[in-house]
Motif scaffolding. Structure first.
Motif, PDB file in Angstrom:
ATOM      1  N   GLY A   1       0.812  -1.204   0.000  1.00 19.48           N
ATOM      2  CA  GLY A   1       0.000   0.000   0.000  1.00 19.48           C
ATOM      3  C   GLY A   1       0.851   1.262   0.000  1.00 19.48           C
ATOM      4  N   ARG A   2       0.199   2.389   0.165  1.00 19.04           N
ATOM      5  CA  ARG A   2       0.906   3.658   0.159  1.00 19.04           C
ATOM      6  C   ARG A   2       1.640   3.883   1.479  1.00 19.04           C
ATOM      7  N   LEU A   3       2.700   4.696   1.406  1.00 12.34           N
ATOM      8  CA  LEU A   3       3.439   5.052   2.612  1.00 12.34           C
ATOM      9  C   LEU A   3       2.582   5.918   3.532  1.00 12.34           C
ATOM     10  N   ASP A   4       2.884   5.866   4.807  1.00 10.46           N
ATOM     11  CA  ASP A   4       2.186   6.678   5.804  1.00 10.46           C
ATOM     12  C   ASP A   4       3.230   7.504   6.559  1.00 10.46           C
ATOM     13  N   PRO A   5       3.794   8.544   5.916  1.00  7.23           N
ATOM     14  CA  PRO A   5       4.880   9.292   6.553  1.00  7.23           C
ATOM     15  C   PRO A   5       4.465   9.980   7.846  1.00  7.23           C
ATOM     16  N   VAL A   6       3.227  10.454   7.923  1.00  5.90           N
ATOM     17  CA  VAL A   6       2.769  11.118   9.147  1.00  5.90           C
ATOM     18  C   VAL A   6       2.723  10.113  10.298  1.00  5.90           C
ATOM     19  N   GLY A   7       2.171   8.934  10.043  1.00  6.85           N
ATOM     20  CA  GLY A   7       2.105   7.905  11.080  1.00  6.85           C
ATOM     21  C   GLY A   7       3.477   7.465  11.532  1.00  6.85           C
ATOM     22  N   VAL A   8       4.395   7.272  10.575  1.00 12.32           N
ATOM     23  CA  VAL A   8       5.762   6.867  10.920  1.00 12.32           C
ATOM     24  C   VAL A   8       6.426   7.936  11.777  1.00 12.32           C
ATOM     25  N   LEU A   9       6.286   9.207  11.376  1.00 10.54           N
ATOM     26  CA  LEU A   9       6.899  10.302  12.140  1.00 10.54           C
ATOM     27  C   LEU A   9       6.326  10.377  13.556  1.00 10.54           C
TER      28      LEU A   9
ATOM     29  N   ARG B   1      -7.984   6.780  11.418  1.00  8.42           N
ATOM     30  CA  ARG B   1      -8.715   7.574  10.434  1.00  8.42           C
ATOM     31  C   ARG B   1      -8.094   7.578   9.040  1.00  8.42           C
ATOM     32  N   THR B   2      -6.800   7.283   8.945  1.00  3.12           N
ATOM     33  CA  THR B   2      -6.159   7.344   7.645  1.00  3.12           C
ATOM     34  C   THR B   2      -6.494   6.111   6.817  1.00  3.12           C
ATOM     35  N   ALA B   3      -6.506   6.289   5.507  1.00  4.81           N
ATOM     36  CA  ALA B   3      -6.861   5.185   4.603  1.00  4.81           C
ATOM     37  C   ALA B   3      -5.724   4.188   4.454  1.00  4.81           C
ATOM     38  N   HIS B   4      -4.488   4.603   4.726  1.00  4.84           N
ATOM     39  CA  HIS B   4      -3.330   3.721   4.560  1.00  4.84           C
ATOM     40  C   HIS B   4      -2.471   3.788   5.832  1.00  4.84           C
ATOM     41  N   PRO B   5      -2.918   3.155   6.918  1.00  8.52           N
ATOM     42  CA  PRO B   5      -2.205   3.273   8.195  1.00  8.52           C
ATOM     43  C   PRO B   5      -0.902   2.469   8.228  1.00  8.52           C
ATOM     44  N   ALA B   6       0.101   3.020   8.910  1.00  6.95           N
ATOM     45  CA  ALA B   6       1.330   2.264   9.158  1.00  6.95           C
ATOM     46  C   ALA B   6       1.056   1.127  10.130  1.00  6.95           C
ATOM     47  N   LEU B   7       0.139   1.356  11.078  1.00  8.55           N
ATOM     48  CA  LEU B   7      -0.263   0.340  12.051  1.00  8.55           C
ATOM     49  C   LEU B   7      -1.772   0.174  11.986  1.00  8.55           C
ATOM     50  N   ASP B   8      -2.192  -1.043  11.739  1.00  6.41           N
ATOM     51  CA  ASP B   8      -3.618  -1.346  11.749  1.00  6.41           C
ATOM     52  C   ASP B   8      -4.044  -1.548  13.201  1.00  6.41           C
ATOM     53  N   VAL B   9      -4.637  -0.520  13.803  1.00  6.72           N
ATOM     54  CA  VAL B   9      -4.973  -0.578  15.221  1.00  6.72           C
ATOM     55  C   VAL B   9      -6.051  -1.612  15.525  1.00  6.72           C
ATOM     56  N   THR B  10      -6.739  -2.102  14.499  1.00  7.71           N
ATOM     57  CA  THR B  10      -7.743  -3.144  14.735  1.00  7.71           C
ATOM     58  C   THR B  10      -7.098  -4.448  15.183  1.00  7.71           C
ATOM     59  N   TRP B  11      -5.772  -4.582  14.978  1.00  2.00           N
ATOM     60  CA  TRP B  11      -5.085  -5.776  15.478  1.00  2.00           C
ATOM     61  C   TRP B  11      -5.288  -5.923  16.984  1.00  2.00           C
TER      62      TRP B  11
END
Length: 555
Positions: free
Chosen positions: A211-219, A266-276
């Motif tokens: 999927g797409r990168l999630d730079p905000v989540g990574v930061l 809320r993001t469409a391409h999360p770095a971490l899927d919190v549903t885990w």
């Protein structure tokens, strides 16, 4: 009318990789050993590094603390991000890059001329370790079939215990025969051998649809974890978690991590899927990992002082006394899967936590003249307990996620382990310091006023000042105060581990049914740890691999 027997599921791992899986595991264990061993080996060299040049670097107490903390800060702060990058760009690439950085930083650490240089190079070592360690576990999940993963993870877990134990022994031998930099230089040939084996043996694997990168989540994850770990470390260093230097970064870290979770939801391409974390087995296993390492690392912090400052053993002898813990893990960790098969993950983990609790309670009765075999038995008991906790919960964490997310799962596993350990050293170390200082305050009155504050910092500081001033009357009270502080911390650790055992009893599953779930059916809470999670990637239509994991070409 008879029903034809159901054919066993086809292998997910290509035959060429399957044949060399144990050699691959040996290579990964070698990488893991050098990364984990480095932290435990450094503790032995601290006294020498503090010695003025040319013997050491003349490092201050703060310099020594940050030579450890700089590594921890970078390592823990970047673990999650490194795991994500490994999933996206290739775990073998992440492993090789991490080992290259780790090896070069080890060489430069060995040649450091000032404490500041050593602190900086240690931070770079943490960067390399952050990329290497998650990749080892992720690769295991991709080269072993489902039924062999618990045994492989048991060996991986046992290697961690072995590295923790042999580090002080190796460090003691090196310091006795060579200069202080040898504790870092020893990493270089091991890294070179491991990297050659990795190039030859280890296959590449990655997430086929990252999927797409999630730079905000990574930061946000990096800033939050680094701030949180820094605050924890600073609080332990000051023995005051309410001080602004500790409280502010800790709160900032927590707020940023909360913001990270909200953003990821809320993001469409999360770095971490919190549903885990909605998976009860996954979240409970993560909590158990954090609890175990909180208690264990906190106690190992004072164990060195007990064996050397109270019992009078050398650094090498103190290291040898840690061998029973490692031996127990090496014996039982690879076999923990058999206990899980018979009794279930709930009983196995709760029983292991109970053994660790008993070990901590044993520390509450250790004295200055207790037979040393008691310490040996306690170490073996705690090692056996660890061996029946860490492999099952690690398998549960990794099995709860799709196989292509193995790097992220491994990173989360190691992040909670590292955060729990850092909290344990900081919080329990602060409790130890506070109780010790309170107990020794009266006897320290006989010291000059300008030395009392320094002498009250630790048992080592008290003994050193008493020897220098020839006021030996404070030595016996200081040792008694340390033993009392050790008993208090051990009791706290026992209570925390007992709570962890109750968490395991109420939230982990019991024995899982032997029959696999129907094709396409999602695993329920009771069998998530025992069945292959659904893989969103379309399976390869060829007969070579009709399982749920990524296509053979991606392994």
């Amino acid at each position: 009318m008879t029903t034809a027997p159901t054919a066993p599921p086809p292998p997910r791992v290509p035959e060429a990789i399957h044949r060399r899986r144990w050699a691959i595991l040996g290579t990964l264990v070698l990488a893991l050993l050098v990364v984990v061993l480095d932290n435990s080996i450094l503790n032995v060299a601290m006294k020498t590094i503090a010695t003025p040049a040319p013997v050491g670097l003349g490092a201050s107490q703060s310099d020594l603390e940050w030579s450890i903390n700089s590594y921890t800060l970078v390592f823990a702060g970047l673990l999650f991000t490194a795991g994500l990058l490994g999933d996206r760009f290739g775990r073998k690439r992440a492993l090789l890059a991490g080992m290259t950085v780790f090896g070069l930083a080890s060489l430069f650490s060995a040649l450091a001329q000032t404490p500041g240089e050593l602190i900086g190079y240690r931070a770079v070592m943490g960067l390399g370790a952050a990329f290497a360690m998650p990749a080892t576990l992720a690769i295991i999940m991709n080269v072993f079939e489902r039924h062999e993963q618990p045994k492989a993870i048991g060996i991986w877990t046992g290697a961690v215990g072995l590295a923790i134990a042999i580090g002080p022994i190796t460090g003691g031998v090196l310091i006795e025969h060579f200069w202080w930099g040898s504790v870092f230089l020893i990493n270089v040939p091991i890294v070179l051998v491991a990297m050659v084996a990795m190039v030859v043996l280890v296959p590449e694997s990655k997430d086929p649809n990252p999927g797409r990168l999630d730079p905000v989540g990574v930061l946000l994850s990096v800033v939050g974890l680094v701030a949180l770990i820094y605050g924890i470390i600073k609080g332990g260093e000051l023995a005051d978690f309410t001080a602004a230097e500790s409280l502010v970064p800790t709160l900032v870290g927590l707020l940023v991590l909360v913001g990270f979770v909200l953003f990821e939801k809320r993001t469409a391409h999360p770095a971490l899927d919190v549903t885990w974390f909605r998976n009860k087995i996954f979240s409970t296993s993560i909590v158990v990992i954090g609890v175990v390492f909180f208690a264990l690392m906190g106690v190992s912090f004072f164990g060195v002082f007990y064996t050397q400052s109270i019992r009078g053993y050398s650094a090498l002898q103190a290291g040898l006394l840690m061998l029973p813990l490692a031996v127990a893990q090496l014996i039982f960790a690879p076999r923990a899967r058999l206990v899980v098969d018979r009794f279930g993950i709930r009983a196995t983990c709760a029983g292991g936590m109970a053994l660790i609790t008993v070990g901590f309670l044993g520390y509450t009765v250790l004295g200055a003249t207790t037979p040393i075999w008691v310490l040996i038995v306690l170490g073996f008991l705690m090692g056996a307990g660890m061996a029946h906790v860490m492999p099952p919960v690690t398998v549960a964490v990794m099995s709860s996620l799709p196989r292509e997310k193995a790097g992220a799962g491994s990173a989360l596993n190691n992040t909670f382990r590292q955060v729990g350990g850092s909290l344990g050293v900081a919080v329990l170390g602060a409790v130890l310091s506070a109780v010790y200082r309170d107990g020794v305050s009266g006897p320290l009155d006989q010291l000059p006023a300008d030395l009392r504050g320094k002498a009250g910092e630790s048992l080592e500081a008290t003994l050193a000042i008493a020897e220098r001033t020839h006021l030996t009357g404070v030595i016996a009270p200081a040792r008694d105060s340390f033993l009392h502080a050790m008993h208090v911390v051990s009791g706290l650790s026992a209570g925390l581990t007992a709570v962890g055992a109750l968490v395991a009893v109420f939230l982990l599953p019991g024995r899982t049914p032997a029959a696999p779930a129907a094709p396409g059916a999602p695993a329920g809470p009771a069998d998530t740890a025992a069945t292959e999670p659904a893989d969103p990637t379309p399976a390869d239509p060829t007969p070579a691999d009709r399982g749920t994991g990524p296509r053979p070409a991606k392994i």
